[in-house]
Design a protein around this motif. Structure first.
Motif, PDB file in Angstrom:
ATOM      1  N   ASN A  49       0.836  -1.197   0.000  1.00  0.00           N
ATOM      2  CA  ASN A  49       0.000   0.000   0.000  1.00  0.00           C
ATOM      3  C   ASN A  49       0.876   1.255   0.000  1.00  0.00           C
ATOM      4  N   ASP A  50       1.924   1.223   0.809  1.00  0.00           N
ATOM      5  CA  ASP A  50       2.848   2.362   0.863  1.00  0.00           C
ATOM      6  C   ASP A  50       3.520   2.582  -0.496  1.00  0.00           C
ATOM      7  N   VAL A  51       3.874   1.477  -1.170  1.00  0.00           N
ATOM      8  CA  VAL A  51       4.505   1.579  -2.486  1.00  0.00           C
ATOM      9  C   VAL A  51       3.601   2.368  -3.423  1.00  0.00           C
ATOM     10  N   GLN A  52       2.305   2.044  -3.413  1.00  0.00           N
ATOM     11  CA  GLN A  52       1.354   2.737  -4.280  1.00  0.00           C
ATOM     12  C   GLN A  52       1.279   4.220  -3.941  1.00  0.00           C
ATOM     13  N   ILE A  53       1.288   4.522  -2.649  1.00  0.00           N
ATOM     14  CA  ILE A  53       1.213   5.925  -2.236  1.00  0.00           C
ATOM     15  C   ILE A  53       2.452   6.686  -2.686  1.00  0.00           C
ATOM     16  N   PHE A  54       3.613   6.081  -2.533  1.00  0.00           N
ATOM     17  CA  PHE A  54       4.848   6.733  -2.977  1.00  0.00           C
ATOM     18  C   PHE A  54       4.831   6.965  -4.481  1.00  0.00           C
ATOM     19  N   GLU A  55       4.313   5.975  -5.219  1.00  0.00           N
ATOM     20  CA  GLU A  55       4.221   6.126  -6.673  1.00  0.00           C
ATOM     21  C   GLU A  55       3.298   7.281  -7.036  1.00  0.00           C
ATOM     22  N   ARG A  56       2.199   7.412  -6.293  1.00  0.00           N
ATOM     23  CA  ARG A  56       1.262   8.509  -6.568  1.00  0.00           C
ATOM     24  C   ARG A  56       1.867   9.870  -6.230  1.00  0.00           C
ATOM     25  N   ILE A  57       2.612   9.930  -5.136  1.00  0.00           N
ATOM     26  CA  ILE A  57       3.258  11.209  -4.785  1.00  0.00           C
ATOM     27  C   ILE A  57       4.234  11.603  -5.889  1.00  0.00           C
ATOM     28  N   LYS A  58       5.048  10.636  -6.321  1.00  0.00           N
ATOM     29  CA  LYS A  58       6.032  10.929  -7.366  1.00  0.00           C
ATOM     30  C   LYS A  58       5.335  11.419  -8.624  1.00  0.00           C
ATOM     31  N   GLU A  59       4.273  10.699  -9.020  1.00  0.00           N
ATOM     32  CA  GLU A  59       3.508  11.017 -10.214  1.00  0.00           C
ATOM     33  C   GLU A  59       2.899  12.419 -10.125  1.00  0.00           C
ATOM     34  N   MET A  60       2.214  12.684  -9.016  1.00  0.00           N
ATOM     35  CA  MET A  60       1.548  13.977  -8.847  1.00  0.00           C
ATOM     36  C   MET A  60       2.557  15.113  -8.743  1.00  0.00           C
ATOM     37  N   SER A  61       3.673  14.829  -8.115  1.00  0.00           N
ATOM     38  CA  SER A  61       4.719  15.828  -7.972  1.00  0.00           C
ATOM     39  C   SER A  61       5.287  16.182  -9.351  1.00  0.00           C
ATOM     40  N   ASN A  62       5.509  15.165 -10.172  1.00  0.00           N
ATOM     41  CA  ASN A  62       6.028  15.392 -11.526  1.00  0.00           C
ATOM     42  C   ASN A  62       4.998  16.072 -12.421  1.00  0.00           C
ATOM     43  N   ASP A  63       3.735  15.626 -12.309  1.00  0.00           N
ATOM     44  CA  ASP A  63       2.688  16.135 -13.193  1.00  0.00           C
ATOM     45  C   ASP A  63       2.251  17.546 -12.846  1.00  0.00           C
ATOM     46  N   THR A  64       2.138  17.841 -11.557  1.00  0.00           N
ATOM     47  CA  THR A  64       1.532  19.102 -11.151  1.00  0.00           C
ATOM     48  C   THR A  64       2.532  20.092 -10.582  1.00  0.00           C
ATOM     49  N   GLY A  65       3.697  19.593 -10.134  1.00  0.00           N
ATOM     50  CA  GLY A  65       4.669  20.465  -9.493  1.00  0.00           C
ATOM     51  C   GLY A  65       4.188  20.961  -8.135  1.00  0.00           C
TER      52      GLY A  65
END
Length: 81
Positions: A49-65
């Protein structure tokens, strides 16, 4: 079945971020009220579950800044629903 456990290094490799970034994300999540499992030495143990959350943070951070702590807050409040 036992939950798969990951170290900070594992998360860094899986998600494709540096280990200090894993710590930064984890601290932001904890500040937002997210709880990680800790081992006897007090180190964080990560789950799938944590892996998924980290992936989402990375994704959102890259996509939205967006700042990481804002992303963390959003994800944590999403999880509480």
């Amino acid at each position: 079945m036992r939950m798969k456990e990951y170290s900070t290094k594992d998360i860094a490799n899986i998600v494709g971020i540096a280990t200090p970034t894993v710590r930064k994300y984890a601290q932001a999540l904890e500040k937002a009220g997210y709880t990680f499992i800790k081992n006897d030495q007090g180190f964080r143990i990560f789950s799938d579950n944590d892996v998924q959350i980290f992936e989402r943070i990375k994704e959102m951070s890259n996509d939205t800044g967006m700042p990481v702590d804002r992303i963390a807050s959003m994800l944590v409040s999403e999880q509480k629903k």
